[in-house]
Design a protein around this motif. Structure first.
Motif, PDB file in Angstrom:
ATOM      1  N   GLN A  11       0.809  -1.209   0.000  1.00 53.10           N
ATOM      2  CA  GLN A  11       0.000   0.000   0.000  1.00 53.10           C
ATOM      3  C   GLN A  11       0.851   1.272   0.000  1.00 53.10           C
ATOM      4  OE1 GLN A  11      -0.872  -2.742   1.499  1.00 53.10           O
ATOM      5  NE2 GLN A  11      -3.038  -2.832   2.010  1.00 53.10           N
ATOM      6  N   GLU A  12       0.215   2.347  -0.455  1.00 55.45           N
ATOM      7  CA  GLU A  12       0.834   3.662  -0.340  1.00 55.45           C
ATOM      8  C   GLU A  12       1.081   3.971   1.133  1.00 55.45           C
ATOM      9  OE1 GLU A  12       1.841   5.932  -2.479  1.00 55.45           O
ATOM     10  OE2 GLU A  12       1.242   4.914  -4.310  1.00 55.45           O
ATOM     11  N   PRO A  13       2.261   4.509   1.466  1.00 54.84           N
ATOM     12  CA  PRO A  13       2.560   4.784   2.878  1.00 54.84           C
ATOM     13  C   PRO A  13       1.512   5.639   3.584  1.00 54.84           C
ATOM     14  CG  PRO A  13       4.540   4.962   1.559  1.00 54.84           C
ATOM     15  CD  PRO A  13       3.410   4.757   0.594  1.00 54.84           C
ATOM     16  N   LEU A  14       0.910   6.590   2.874  1.00 51.22           N
ATOM     17  CA  LEU A  14      -0.083   7.454   3.505  1.00 51.22           C
ATOM     18  C   LEU A  14      -1.340   6.687   3.904  1.00 51.22           C
ATOM     19  CD1 LEU A  14       0.172  10.721   1.355  1.00 51.22           C
ATOM     20  CD2 LEU A  14       1.036  10.328   3.675  1.00 51.22           C
ATOM     21  N   SER A  15      -1.585   5.539   3.276  1.00 56.19           N
ATOM     22  CA  SER A  15      -2.764   4.745   3.627  1.00 56.19           C
ATOM     23  C   SER A  15      -2.518   3.825   4.815  1.00 56.19           C
ATOM     24  CB  SER A  15      -3.215   3.912   2.420  1.00 56.19           C
ATOM     25  OG  SER A  15      -2.319   2.833   2.183  1.00 56.19           O
ATOM     26  N   LEU A  16      -1.263   3.696   5.240  1.00 59.53           N
ATOM     27  CA  LEU A  16      -0.923   2.849   6.384  1.00 59.53           C
ATOM     28  C   LEU A  16      -1.008   3.649   7.677  1.00 59.53           C
ATOM     29  CD1 LEU A  16       2.066   0.708   5.074  1.00 59.53           C
ATOM     30  CD2 LEU A  16      -0.250  -0.079   5.587  1.00 59.53           C
ATOM     31  N   THR A  17      -2.208   4.081   7.999  1.00 63.06           N
ATOM     32  CA  THR A  17      -2.405   4.866   9.208  1.00 63.06           C
ATOM     33  C   THR A  17      -2.390   3.954  10.433  1.00 63.06           C
ATOM     34  OG1 THR A  17      -4.789   4.664   8.872  1.00 63.06           O
ATOM     35  CG2 THR A  17      -3.720   6.659   8.025  1.00 63.06           C
ATOM     36  N   GLY A 158      -5.760  -8.820   9.539  1.00 59.55           N
ATOM     37  CA  GLY A 158      -6.270  -7.491   9.844  1.00 59.55           C
ATOM     38  C   GLY A 158      -7.168  -6.981   8.729  1.00 59.55           C
ATOM     39  N   LEU A 159      -8.294  -6.386   9.109  1.00 57.86           N
ATOM     40  CA  LEU A 159      -9.268  -5.871   8.157  1.00 57.86           C
ATOM     41  C   LEU A 159      -9.480  -4.379   8.407  1.00 57.86           C
ATOM     42  CD1 LEU A 159     -11.531  -6.347   5.998  1.00 57.86           C
ATOM     43  CD2 LEU A 159     -13.076  -6.772   7.922  1.00 57.86           C
ATOM     44  N   LYS A 160      -9.474  -3.597   7.327  1.00 61.81           N
ATOM     45  CA  LYS A 160      -9.762  -2.165   7.423  1.00 61.81           C
ATOM     46  C   LYS A 160     -11.031  -1.855   6.649  1.00 61.81           C
ATOM     47  CE  LYS A 160      -7.928   2.448   6.428  1.00 61.81           C
ATOM     48  NZ  LYS A 160      -6.761   3.234   5.936  1.00 61.81           N
ATOM     49  N   ASN A 161     -11.961  -1.166   7.314  1.00 60.26           N
ATOM     50  CA  ASN A 161     -13.176  -0.685   6.669  1.00 60.26           C
ATOM     51  C   ASN A 161     -12.849   0.655   6.014  1.00 60.26           C
ATOM     52  OD1 ASN A 161     -15.679   0.661   6.141  1.00 60.26           O
ATOM     53  ND2 ASN A 161     -16.700  -0.747   7.550  1.00 60.26           N
ATOM     54  N   PHE A 162     -12.820   0.687   4.694  1.00 54.61           N
ATOM     55  CA  PHE A 162     -12.370   1.893   4.006  1.00 54.61           C
ATOM     56  C   PHE A 162     -13.417   3.003   3.998  1.00 54.61           C
ATOM     57  CE2 PHE A 162      -9.388  -1.247   2.463  1.00 54.61           C
ATOM     58  CZ  PHE A 162      -8.197  -0.540   2.489  1.00 54.61           C
ATOM     59  N   LYS A 163     -14.637   2.701   4.468  1.00 59.03           N
ATOM     60  CA  LYS A 163     -15.646   3.754   4.623  1.00 59.03           C
ATOM     61  C   LYS A 163     -15.524   4.440   5.979  1.00 59.03           C
ATOM     62  CE  LYS A 163     -19.153   1.938   1.456  1.00 59.03           C
ATOM     63  NZ  LYS A 163     -20.567   1.462   1.308  1.00 59.03           N
ATOM     64  N   THR A 164     -15.416   3.615   7.020  1.00 57.68           N
ATOM     65  CA  THR A 164     -15.351   4.164   8.383  1.00 57.68           C
ATOM     66  C   THR A 164     -13.923   4.319   8.885  1.00 57.68           C
ATOM     67  OG1 THR A 164     -15.432   1.980   9.419  1.00 57.68           O
ATOM     68  CG2 THR A 164     -17.537   3.032   8.894  1.00 57.68           C
ATOM     69  N   HIS A 165     -12.969   3.658   8.197  1.00 52.15           N
ATOM     70  CA  HIS A 165     -11.551   3.627   8.583  1.00 52.15           C
ATOM     71  C   HIS A 165     -11.307   2.853   9.879  1.00 52.15           C
ATOM     72  CE1 HIS A 165     -10.640   6.360   5.319  1.00 52.15           C
ATOM     73  NE2 HIS A 165     -11.582   7.185   5.749  1.00 52.15           N
TER      74      HIS A 165
END
Length: 206
Positions: A11-17, A158-165
């Motif tokens: 992933q793009e580093p900025l998306s790895l919050t 690990g799962l990320k909800n891309f709507k709610t984050h």
């Protein structure tokens, strides 16, 4: 030795919050750790002060964002190390960004080569290409059958909800152990049905 297998994400580093992963009812994964890497949660929870652990880090060499994401992973690992006061070493497995059979065999073989007798293994199958989790699970099955006194302690996702984050972490180990259990049932001529499989999966969870 406790051994932790993980893949550096594409992933793009900025998306790895970094944030806290919700573990639901799984007490063993309950945490207050803000991280981008699910593997760090069992490390954070399980490793004792003064203990030495080993990290098996899978790098997709010609994939995007390897350098930045590997640096972020090591930084977060070192932050946990400072807090929990343990030691670690990292063994890297370098593979190509392709799904060729040679690349898959290389990853499978290198995972086997990274494990020693009496290792206690936790693996994270969150990141990487779609084939990598399958290869990791197949390698772990081979390890459990061929390397003495090894144990597969946990497989996490690990799962990320891309709507709610919001982020969640799951222990999917029961799916791994189900395969061996089904083999035993088949050999014993025990009928297999949906209710039996469901009950076995529920028994395998926390």
């Amino acid at each position: 030795m406790k051994k932790y297998i993980t893949v550096i994400p594409l992933q793009e580093p900025l998306s790895l919050t970094s944030s806290v992963y919700d573990c639901g009812d799984n007490i063993s994964l309950r945490n207050d750790l803000e991280t981008s890497f699910p593997i760090l949660i069992p490390i954070y929870n399980d490793v004792m002060e003064g203990e030495r652990i080993s990290i098996v880090q899978i790098n997709i060499d010609d994939g995007p964002n390897l350098i930045e994401n590997a640096a972020k992973f090591k930084l977060e690992l070192e932050q946990i190390q400072q807090k929990k006061k343990f030691d670690f070493d990292i063994r890297t497995i370098d593979i190509n960004f392709t799904e060729t059979i040679d690349n898959q065999i290389n990853l499978f073989t290198e995972i086997l080569n990274s494990v020693n007798e009496s290792d206690e293994i936790t693996a994270d199958i969150t990141y990487g290409t779609k084939a990598i989790p399958i290869i990791i699970i197949n390698a772990l099955e081979c390890i459990s059958k061929t390397i003495k006194n090894t144990s597969i302690d946990r497989i996490v996702y690990g799962l990320k909800n891309f709507k709610t984050h919001e982020k969640q972490i799951f222990d999917v180990s029961a799916l791994f152990f189900l395969n061996s259990a089904l083999d035993s049932l088949i050999k014993a001529n025990i009928p297999i049905n949906k209710d039996l499989i469901k009950s076995m999966l529920e028994m395998g969870g926390d």
